[in-house]
Scaffold this motif. Structure first.
Motif, short mmCIF file in Angstrom:
data_model
loop_
_atom_site.label_atom_id
_atom_site.label_comp_id
_atom_site.label_asym_id
_atom_site.label_seq_id
_atom_site.Cartn_x
_atom_site.Cartn_y
_atom_site.Cartn_z
N ARG A 86 -0.91 -0.13 21.79
CA ARG A 86 -2.30 0.13 21.41
C ARG A 86 -2.67 -0.61 20.13
O ARG A 86 -3.78 -1.12 19.97
CB ARG A 86 -2.45 1.64 21.20
N ARG A 87 -1.71 -0.69 19.20
CA ARG A 87 -2.02 -1.28 17.90
C ARG A 87 -2.18 -2.79 17.94
O ARG A 87 -2.80 -3.36 17.05
CB ARG A 87 -0.93 -0.91 16.89
N ARG A 88 -1.58 -3.43 18.95
CA ARG A 88 -1.65 -4.90 19.01
C ARG A 88 -3.07 -5.42 18.85
O ARG A 88 -3.32 -6.36 18.12
CB ARG A 88 -1.17 -5.40 20.37
N ILE A 125 4.76 13.24 2.24
CA ILE A 125 3.30 13.38 2.42
C ILE A 125 2.99 13.76 3.87
O ILE A 125 2.21 14.68 4.13
CB ILE A 125 2.56 12.08 2.01
N PHE A 126 3.63 13.08 4.81
CA PHE A 126 3.44 13.41 6.24
C PHE A 126 3.85 14.87 6.50
O PHE A 126 3.14 15.60 7.20
CB PHE A 126 4.30 12.51 7.13
N ALA A 127 5.01 15.27 5.95
CA ALA A 127 5.54 16.61 6.24
C ALA A 127 4.64 17.69 5.65
O ALA A 127 4.37 18.71 6.28
CB ALA A 127 6.96 16.73 5.71
N VAL A 184 0.82 -1.21 0.00
CA VAL A 184 0.00 0.00 0.00
C VAL A 184 0.86 1.27 0.00
O VAL A 184 0.60 2.21 -0.76
CB VAL A 184 -0.99 0.01 1.19
N ASP A 185 1.91 1.30 0.83
CA ASP A 185 2.76 2.50 0.90
C ASP A 185 3.43 2.79 -0.44
O ASP A 185 3.55 3.96 -0.83
CB ASP A 185 3.84 2.34 1.97
N LEU A 186 3.86 1.75 -1.13
CA LEU A 186 4.50 1.96 -2.43
C LEU A 186 3.51 2.52 -3.43
O LEU A 186 3.83 3.41 -4.22
CB LEU A 186 5.10 0.65 -2.96
N ALA A 207 -4.28 13.60 7.04
CA ALA A 207 -4.47 13.52 5.58
C ALA A 207 -3.88 12.22 5.04
O ALA A 207 -4.48 11.56 4.17
CB ALA A 207 -3.81 14.72 4.90
N PHE A 208 -2.72 11.83 5.58
CA PHE A 208 -2.14 10.55 5.16
C PHE A 208 -3.07 9.39 5.49
O PHE A 208 -3.27 8.49 4.68
CB PHE A 208 -0.76 10.32 5.81
N ARG A 209 -3.68 9.42 6.69
CA ARG A 209 -4.56 8.31 7.10
C ARG A 209 -5.78 8.19 6.19
O ARG A 209 -6.22 7.09 5.87
CB ARG A 209 -5.01 8.48 8.55
N ASP A 210 -6.32 9.34 5.77
CA ASP A 210 -7.45 9.32 4.84
C ASP A 210 -7.05 8.67 3.52
O ASP A 210 -7.75 7.80 3.00
CB ASP A 210 -7.90 10.76 4.50
N LEU A 211 -5.93 9.14 3.01
CA LEU A 211 -5.43 8.62 1.74
C LEU A 211 -5.12 7.13 1.88
O LEU A 211 -5.47 6.31 1.01
CB LEU A 211 -4.16 9.40 1.39
N GLU A 212 -4.49 6.78 2.99
CA GLU A 212 -4.12 5.37 3.23
C GLU A 212 -5.38 4.50 3.25
O GLU A 212 -5.40 3.42 2.65
CB GLU A 212 -3.39 5.28 4.58
N HIS A 213 -6.42 4.99 3.92
CA HIS A 213 -7.64 4.18 3.97
C HIS A 213 -8.24 4.00 2.57
O HIS A 213 -8.64 2.90 2.19
CB HIS A 213 -8.68 4.80 4.90
N GLY A 215 12.77 7.32 6.43
CA GLY A 215 11.57 7.27 5.59
C GLY A 215 10.30 6.93 6.36
O GLY A 215 9.22 6.88 5.76
N ARG A 216 10.42 6.66 7.68
CA ARG A 216 9.24 6.30 8.47
C ARG A 216 8.97 7.38 9.54
O ARG A 216 9.49 7.29 10.66
CB ARG A 216 9.45 4.94 9.14
N PRO A 217 8.16 8.37 9.20
CA PRO A 217 7.95 9.50 10.12
C PRO A 217 7.37 9.10 11.47
O PRO A 217 7.65 9.76 12.48
CB PRO A 217 6.96 10.41 9.36
C1 S3P Z 1 3.24 3.86 9.44
C2 S3P Z 1 3.92 2.81 8.88
C3 S3P Z 1 4.51 2.87 7.52
C4 S3P Z 1 3.78 3.89 6.66
C5 S3P Z 1 3.72 5.21 7.35
C6 S3P Z 1 2.99 5.13 8.70
C7 S3P Z 1 2.72 3.71 10.80
O1 S3P Z 1 4.43 1.57 6.94
O2 S3P Z 1 2.48 3.47 6.35
O3 S3P Z 1 5.04 5.67 7.52
O4 S3P Z 1 1.86 4.51 11.22
O5 S3P Z 1 3.15 2.76 11.51
P1 S3P Z 1 5.38 0.33 7.38
O6 S3P Z 1 4.68 -0.38 8.49
O7 S3P Z 1 5.48 -0.47 6.14
O8 S3P Z 1 6.69 0.91 7.81
#
Ligand code: S3P
Length: 163
Positions: free
Chosen positions: A128-130, A45-47, A30-32, A53-59, A113-115
């Motif tokens: 929390r994500r677990r 995109i984050f910056a 998805v990230d690629l 906005a990234f989360r919307d696009l990601e979804h 590359g991972r903000p």
């Molecule tokens: C994120 C993980 C990243 C990427 C973005 C946000 C996160 O993907 O979607 O930087 O919130 O954990 P990877 O899990 O592939 O690093």
């Protein structure tokens, strides 16, 4: 479709591409796809647009790819926090690549590359994500101390046992 979820550094992209190669099927990440389409890196995109906005696009991109023809699909580490994305995952084979916090940090802590690695309270975010990963997973694979080939073998074995 086989979907890979898990925290940053769990090996979703590495294991996903190896798994697809071994199964002889296409792989998507998805990230690629997001950064290819945007013509910008995830970091840019984050910056420029911020995390919401990234989360919307990601979804949107995740939902589109989940409805498409990818055979193996790696999601971003935060994707399973989105209730809409969790809903889209129902009915798919979802492999949760589980990694301990320390091991994840050893693997990716220095990646610029991972903000999200610089987000305050990263360990709390990890904890929390677990539950999000667990709630969507049909299979859980431990990855600590193991390489991509062994993890891939595990997944293929599980797929064969319970198609
Ligand atoms: C994120 C993980 C990243 C990427 C973005 C946000 C996160 O993907 O979607 O930087 O919130 O954990 P990877 O899990 O592939 O690093």
């Amino acid at each position: 479709m086989i979907v890979l979820v898990g925290f940053m550094g769990a090996g979703k992209t590495t294991v996903g591409s190896l798994l697809a190669k071994q199964l002889g099927v296409p792989f998507d990440d998805v990230d690629l796809v997001i950064s290819r389409r945007a013509g910008r890196s995830i970091r840019e995109i984050f910056a420029a647009d911020g995390e919401p906005a990234f989360r919307d696009l990601e979804h949107r991109v995740t939902a589109e790819l989940l409805a498409g023809r990818s055979a193996v699909l790696a999601l971003g580490g935060g994707a399973a926090e989105h209730p809409g994305t969790r809903a889209c995952l129902r009915g798919s084979r979802v492999v949760y690549l589980e990694v301990g916090y320390d091991e994840a940090m050893l693997r990716v802590a220095h990646d610029p590359g991972r903000p999200m690695l610089r987000a305050p309270g990263l360990r709390d975010i990890f904890e929390r994500r677990r539950s999000g990963y667990e709630s969507v997973a049909t299979d859980v694979i431990r990855t600590d101390g193991r390489g991509p080939e062994a993890i891939c073998e595990d997944i293929i074995e599980k797929l064969g046992r319970r198609p």
